[in-house]
Every structure is written in structure tokens, then in C-alpha cells.
Design a protein around this motif. Structure first.
Motif, mmCIF file in Angstrom:
data_model
loop_
_atom_site.group_PDB
_atom_site.id
_atom_site.type_symbol
_atom_site.label_atom_id
_atom_site.label_comp_id
_atom_site.label_asym_id
_atom_site.label_seq_id
_atom_site.Cartn_x
_atom_site.Cartn_y
_atom_site.Cartn_z
ATOM 1 N N LEU A 352 1.148 -1.201 -0.436
ATOM 2 C CA LEU A 352 -0.360 -0.023 -0.670
ATOM 3 C C LEU A 352 1.002 1.330 0.096
ATOM 4 O O LEU A 352 1.624 1.746 0.677
ATOM 5 C CB LEU A 352 -1.242 -0.229 1.512
ATOM 6 N N PRO A 353 0.595 2.347 -0.846
ATOM 7 C CA PRO A 353 1.378 3.183 -0.617
ATOM 8 C C PRO A 353 1.402 4.344 0.636
ATOM 9 O O PRO A 353 0.378 4.334 1.887
ATOM 10 C CB PRO A 353 0.722 4.617 -1.597
ATOM 11 N N TYR A 355 1.476 7.485 2.083
ATOM 12 C CA TYR A 355 0.732 8.189 2.027
ATOM 13 C C TYR A 355 -0.964 7.922 2.338
ATOM 14 O O TYR A 355 -1.474 8.341 3.483
ATOM 15 C CB TYR A 355 0.230 9.409 0.546
ATOM 16 N N LEU A 356 -1.085 6.728 1.731
ATOM 17 C CA LEU A 356 -2.522 5.931 2.259
ATOM 18 C C LEU A 356 -2.368 5.354 3.528
ATOM 19 O O LEU A 356 -3.670 5.492 4.725
ATOM 20 C CB LEU A 356 -3.182 4.923 1.475
ATOM 21 N N VAL A 357 -1.090 4.548 3.935
ATOM 22 C CA VAL A 357 -1.777 4.242 5.108
ATOM 23 C C VAL A 357 -1.211 5.717 6.140
ATOM 24 O O VAL A 357 -1.863 5.131 7.876
ATOM 25 C CB VAL A 357 0.025 3.440 5.561
ATOM 26 N N ALA A 358 0.044 6.181 6.085
ATOM 27 C CA ALA A 358 0.171 7.282 6.360
ATOM 28 C C ALA A 358 -1.628 8.121 7.132
ATOM 29 O O ALA A 358 -1.923 8.778 8.216
ATOM 30 C CB ALA A 358 0.684 8.066 6.217
ATOM 31 N N ALA A 359 -2.694 8.330 6.174
ATOM 32 C CA ALA A 359 -4.037 9.014 6.406
ATOM 33 C C ALA A 359 -4.332 7.982 7.838
ATOM 34 O O ALA A 359 -5.221 8.865 8.624
ATOM 35 C CB ALA A 359 -4.611 9.155 5.789
ATOM 36 N N PHE A 360 -4.547 6.667 6.956
ATOM 37 C CA PHE A 360 -5.431 6.407 8.831
ATOM 38 C C PHE A 360 -4.753 6.337 9.832
ATOM 39 O O PHE A 360 -5.232 6.249 10.792
ATOM 40 C CB PHE A 360 -5.316 4.663 7.770
ATOM 41 N N GLU A 414 -10.221 17.064 8.050
ATOM 42 C CA GLU A 414 -12.166 17.404 6.904
ATOM 43 C C GLU A 414 -11.500 16.633 6.417
ATOM 44 O O GLU A 414 -12.245 15.870 4.891
ATOM 45 C CB GLU A 414 -12.154 18.144 7.416
ATOM 46 N N GLN A 415 -10.251 16.001 5.407
ATOM 47 C CA GLN A 415 -10.466 15.779 4.370
ATOM 48 C C GLN A 415 -10.794 14.928 3.637
ATOM 49 O O GLN A 415 -9.903 13.777 4.409
ATOM 50 C CB GLN A 415 -8.441 15.879 3.713
ATOM 51 N N GLU A 416 -11.922 14.648 2.970
ATOM 52 C CA GLU A 416 -12.248 12.650 2.791
ATOM 53 C C GLU A 416 -11.065 11.986 1.500
ATOM 54 O O GLU A 416 -10.941 10.371 1.510
ATOM 55 C CB GLU A 416 -13.348 13.310 1.325
ATOM 56 N N GLU A 417 -10.228 12.583 0.781
ATOM 57 C CA GLU A 417 -9.322 11.792 0.365
ATOM 58 C C GLU A 417 -7.767 11.552 0.792
ATOM 59 O O GLU A 417 -7.176 12.941 1.065
ATOM 60 C CB GLU A 417 -9.106 12.750 -1.109
ATOM 61 N N PRO A 418 -7.946 10.314 1.255
ATOM 62 C CA PRO A 418 -6.519 10.208 2.000
ATOM 63 C C PRO A 418 -5.299 10.695 1.618
ATOM 64 O O PRO A 418 -4.259 11.356 1.814
ATOM 65 C CB PRO A 418 -6.594 8.493 2.174
ATOM 66 N N SER A 419 -5.217 10.893 0.119
ATOM 67 C CA SER A 419 -3.708 11.576 -0.882
ATOM 68 C C SER A 419 -3.898 12.903 -0.560
ATOM 69 O O SER A 419 -2.707 13.546 -0.927
ATOM 70 C CB SER A 419 -4.181 11.113 -2.161
ATOM 71 N N LEU A 498 -3.861 0.576 -9.656
ATOM 72 C CA LEU A 498 -4.985 1.411 -10.335
ATOM 73 C C LEU A 498 -5.763 2.363 -9.055
ATOM 74 O O LEU A 498 -5.284 3.794 -9.993
ATOM 75 C CB LEU A 498 -6.326 0.378 -10.697
ATOM 76 N N HIS A 499 -5.263 2.938 -7.980
ATOM 77 C CA HIS A 499 -5.400 3.814 -7.154
ATOM 78 C C HIS A 499 -4.104 5.038 -7.694
ATOM 79 O O HIS A 499 -4.989 5.982 -7.158
ATOM 80 C CB HIS A 499 -5.727 3.178 -6.011
ATOM 81 N N VAL A 500 -3.026 4.671 -7.303
ATOM 82 C CA VAL A 500 -1.700 5.064 -7.778
ATOM 83 C C VAL A 500 -2.406 6.470 -8.584
ATOM 84 O O VAL A 500 -1.814 7.580 -9.415
ATOM 85 C CB VAL A 500 -0.244 4.495 -7.511
ATOM 86 N N ILE A 501 -2.507 5.274 -10.036
ATOM 87 C CA ILE A 501 -2.380 5.491 -10.943
ATOM 88 C C ILE A 501 -3.668 6.883 -11.510
ATOM 89 O O ILE A 501 -3.462 7.952 -11.747
ATOM 90 C CB ILE A 501 -2.303 4.418 -12.119
#
Length: 509
Positions: A352-353, A355-360, A414-419, A498-501
Motif C-alpha cells: 500500500l502507498p 500516503y494512504l497508510v499514513a492517512a489511516f 476533514e479531507q475525504e481524500e487520503p492522498s 489503479l488507485h495510484v495511477i
């Protein structure tokens, strides 16, 4: 009182056609006020029409109106059979109404009588063959039974449980599925997409125990006994799967009462998806179920995860939807263990990227500031395991001069987009503050962040203890992180890519 009179009427009707009118003495007692009179009348009807069916004394084929039969060019024999066939239909109509009687004994007797007629019509068809060698099944009669089992305004679960023994017949099960699909289309179309709790629960009670065959050779029990079954569509497994799939998709395309979503999602993996030709067609239902909220959303994500790694579903919104479920309730509700059990599974891939795990990690840490101690003792080792799987996120632990409190934190909760949450620019000041927690076990657990983490993950299975029903669901999913197969990881990785792309291309999920 009625028993001797009914016995005499039965004997008279069967003994001499000149006494045919005495059939009304039997039929009228189906509407009697006394329960025992109704039960006696139902048993007598069963004996009467069973004998007439076996003797071939009911008209077979397209039934003329009674008036047309009297005026038409029919023999006396044909007129008798037509007239008696109409009385049989009257009997079936009365019995179908009795499926809604106040007395369960009357309901059960009516059900058993109607199913005896189904069996006898399968043996002595009243429907003409559509072509030579075709098999005639009493579909219309079975529809009458099915409609009586799924009333709109009352719970019929007890009667449905009594009916389940007939579902062991492969042909009965097939035509029940077809009848249910037709009923749902007719009933739900009339009510403008609002739930019908009794009706939909009754449908679920009828279709959820369906035990589908795994192989065509397992289909050996048919109510219709004929030699040329090999050419009969109902003897083909593919036809059963098509009927099964269409039935469930028809049922699930309508809004359900909230309690039914969980019941469907719990049996989805074991009892529904394996028997569908195209399991990914369930995505619309799962998307709607996710929007219900709470434990239903979590179970819906579990269903999506199964479709992703077992049925090659591409669903780039998956991690965004999981991220959006992180709110204060996850630390307080009764399904907390289920949430972290599944989150541990969903975040098991080391690919998993960051940035995604860090957001979690950041959102879980922020929410931990108001969590109860027992939840903190679960989430702290959970977060530590995420760091072990994703070393690139350790920058959050060891950032010199990083933010020390909320006012300095660049992370956008509050940002819905983890990236776009800027989680990787932040630090874990939240967990640092927990080192001063009033509960000594929490303070000690949080202090581990001051040390160098070992490479071996903490065993948190004991912290994620599940209820008996959740353990059953866990066995059904059969995909714990330790047992995720390499193929599964490849599929997850494809989803991640696919998510990263999409993020790189500026496409929002």
C-alpha cells in the motif's frame, strides 16, 4: 359434528357422479367459524381431490368457462370433468386464503393440502404438454403457495419453516425461485421503492435457507417423475444458478429495512456469491449497503473485499470508503473488534502507498484522543503493526521539530481524500500526549513509540476477540492476514496501482 357429515358427503361424491353437487357440503365448511370444522374440511378436500386426480376425473388442459361448457359441444363425461375441475379450483382458492388464517394449525393443514395437490398434479398433470415429451410442472399452483407464504402485512416465518422440507425437491426449489422473483417484481413495483418490512422479511426467510446443489449430478430429487429428464431445463445446474441469481438481484435492488441489510451481508459469502454466475453484479447492492452506515457499512466493505480478491472486481473507491468510516464511533460501538479485525485484513498488504497508510494512522491517532482506555489498548499496537508493515511511515514517529499540537498540525482531518490529507507531513503528537494518560496501561502502551520498533508484528488477535456470530463470519471470509495467498496480494496490489495511477492522473475517486 362436521366429521360424520363430511365423511358421508365424501363417500357420496366419490361413489356416484349423480351426487356431485354434494361437493359443496365439503367446500362450504372451509369457511366455517370453528377451527376443527375447517381442519376436517381441509382433510376431506385432500382425500376427495386426490382420488379424483388419480382417477382422471378432473378436466386436463385449457379449462373452458362453466357456462361455455354447458352450451358447448361437450360430452356428458367432459362436462362432468370440467365442472369438477372448477370445484377443484374453488378448493385451491379457499385453501390459499386459509394460509392467512389466525390459527397456525389451519395454515399448516392448508399448506400441506396444497403441496399434496402439487405432488399429485406433477404425477397426474392438469396442464397439457407443450410439446411431445415435455414435462408439465404445476407452476401456477405452486405460485399460489408461494404468494401465501410471503404475505405483505404479517410475519410468516413459522409457516415458511414448515415449507422448507419441500425445498429439498430440485424442481420445487427451481419454480419457487421463479415465483419469488415474479412476486417481488409485482409487489415492490406498486409501493414506489419504500420498504415493506413484513413482506421483505418473509421473502428473506424463504430464500435465505435455499441449499443450492454444487454439481449437476447432485440434482437427483424431483417431484416430477419422468424418464426424459435429461432434456428438461429444470434438471440443469446452469438454469438453477440463473434463477437463483436473478431472484437475489431482484430482491436486493429494492431498498431493504435496515435490519435486513446485516442479515444478507452475513450470509453473502457462504450462501449467495458461490452460486451466482456473475458475483460482481452484487456491487450495486454493496454500494447501497455501504451508505447505510455503522456496522452495515463495514460488512458491505467486507463484501466488496471478497469480490475484489476472489472475483477480480476493480473497485478503486475501496480504501477511500474504508477511510471515511473512521469516526469517533469506531472506538465506542459494539462492533469495534469487528472493525479493527477487518481493517487489519484490508491494510495487510505491504505494498500500500505510504500516503494512504499514513492517512489511516493519523486519523486513528487523532480519534484516539477521545477514545476509552480499552479501545486505546487495541489501537496503539494496531498502529505499531502498520509502522512495521510500512517503514516509510515511520517519519511520523521521528520527525525533528514536528508539530506538537493541533494548531501546528498540517494534517487535514476533514479531507475525504487520503492522498490530499497531508498526513505524511505530520507527526504523532497525539500518541505522544497519550504517554501522560491517566490510565497507567495506556501510558505504558503509548511509550513504546519512544523505542525502536521490532520487525516482528505484535499479536493483537486477543485484542480483536469476536463474538460467536462474528467468528462465524470470520471463518466464512477465511482470509486472515497471515493466510492471504500470493494471488490475493497480487490482486490487492493491482487495485492499489489503479488507485495510484488515478491519483497521479488527477482523477478523484
Amino acid at each position: 359434528m362436521a366429521r360424520p357429515a363430511l365423511a358421508a358427503s365424501l363417500e357420496a361424491v366419490l361413489g356416484d357422479r349423480g351426487n356431485a353437487n354434494r361437493v359443496f357440503e365439503i367446500l362450504e365448511l372451509l369457511a366455517a367459524k370453528e377451527e376443527q370444522d375447517v381442519l376436517c374440511a381441509a382433510r376431506t378436500c385432500r382425500r376427495l381431490f386426490a382420488a379424483l386426480l388419480r382417477r382422471g376425473e378432473l378436466f386436463a388442459g385449457s379449462l373452458p368457462a362453466e357456462e361455455d361448457a354447458l352450451r358447448g359441444n361437450y360430452s356428458a363425461e367432459e362436462k362432468y370433468k370440467i365442472w369438477m375441475r372448477h370445484r377443484y379450483n374453488d378448493c385451491v382458492e379457499c385453501l390459499s386464503e386459509l394460509l392467512g388464517h389466525d390459527s397456525f394449525q389451519v395454515k399448516e393443514s392448508s399448506l400441506c393440502t396444497l403441496m399434496k395437490f402439487v405432488e399429485l398434479e406433477a404425477e397426474c398433470p392438469l396442464v397439457a404438454e407443450q410439446w411431445k415429451g415435455s414435462i408439465a410442472f404445476p407452476r401456477d399452483l405452486l405460485k399460489v403457495v408461494v404468494n401465501g407464504l410471503i404475505p405483505i402485512h404479517e410475519d410468516a416465518s413459522l409457516l415458511i419453516s414448515r415449507f422448507q422440507e419441500y425445498m429439498e425437491y430440485d424442481d420445487v426449489r427451481y419454480f419457487v425461485m421463479k415465483a419469488v422473483t415474479e412476486s417481488i417484481g409485482q409487489v415492490m413495483q406498486k409501493i414506489k421503492e419504500r420498504p415493506l418490512p413484513f413482506y421483505q422479511q418473509n421473502v428473506f426467510s424463504l430464500i435465505s435457507p435455499i441449499n443450492m446443489p454444487n454439481k449437476e449430478r447432485d440434482m437427483v430429487k424431483f417431484m416430477v417423475k419422468q424418464d426424459n429428464r435429461e432434456e428438461w431445463k429444470v434438471s440443469k445446474l446452469q438454469a438453477h444458478k440463473q434463477a437463483f441469481e436473478r431472484m437475489w438481484l431482484t430482491f436486493l435492488k429494492h431498498q431493504l429495512p435496515s435490519g435486513l441489510y446485516k442479515k444478507v451481508l452475513v450470509i453473502l459469502h457462504d450462501s449467495i456469491l458461490p452460486y451466482m454466475n456473475e458475483p460482481t453484479l452484487m456491487i450495486d447492492f454493496l454500494t447501497v449497503a455501504y451508505g447505510v452506515g455503522g456496522a452495515i457499512s463495514l460488512l458491505a466493505l467486507n463484501g466488496l473485499f471478497i469480490l475484489i480478491h476472489q472475483h477480480n472486481l476493480e473497485y478503486p473507491d475501496f480504501y477511500k470508503k474504508l477511510y471515511s468510516l473512521l469516526d469517533p464511533s469506531i472506538y465506542h460501538v459494539k462492533y469495534r473488534a469487528r472493525f479493527f479485525h477487518l481493517a487489519d485484513l484490508f491494510l495487510s498488504s505491504s505494498h500500500l502507498p505510504a500516503y494512504l497508510v499514513a492517512a489511516f494512522i493519523k486519523r486513528l491517532s487523532r480519534l484516539a484522543l477521545t477514545a476509552p482506555p480499552e479501545a486505546l489498548l487495541m489501537v496503539i499496537p494496531f498502529i505499531c503493526n502498520l509502522f512495521r508493515r510500512h517503514p516509510a511511515c515511520k517519519v511520523l514517529m521521528h520527525r525533528p521539530n514536528g508539530p506538537q499540537d493541533l494548531s501546528e498540525d498540517p494534517y487535514i482531518m476533514e479531507q475525504e481524500e487520503p492522498s490530499e490529507s497531508r498526513a505524511l507531513e505530520s507527526s504523532l503528537w497525539e500518541l505522544q500526549s497519550l504517554q501522560n494518560h491517566y490510565h497507567p496501561d495506556v501510558a505504558q502502551a503509548a511509550a513504546i513509540l519512544n523505542q525502536s520498533l521490532s520487525e516482528i508484528e505484535d499479536d493483537i488477535s486477543g485484542l480483536l476477540e469476536l463474538s460467536a456470530s462474528e467468528k462465524t463470519l470470520s471463518k466464512r471470509t477465511d482470509c486472515s492476514p497471515a493466510n492471504v495467498a500470493p494471488l490475493v496480494l497480487k490482486i490487492i496490489d493491482a487495485l492499489i496501482m489503479l488507485h495510484v495511477i488515478q491519483i497521479a492522473a488527477g482523477v478523484h475517486m
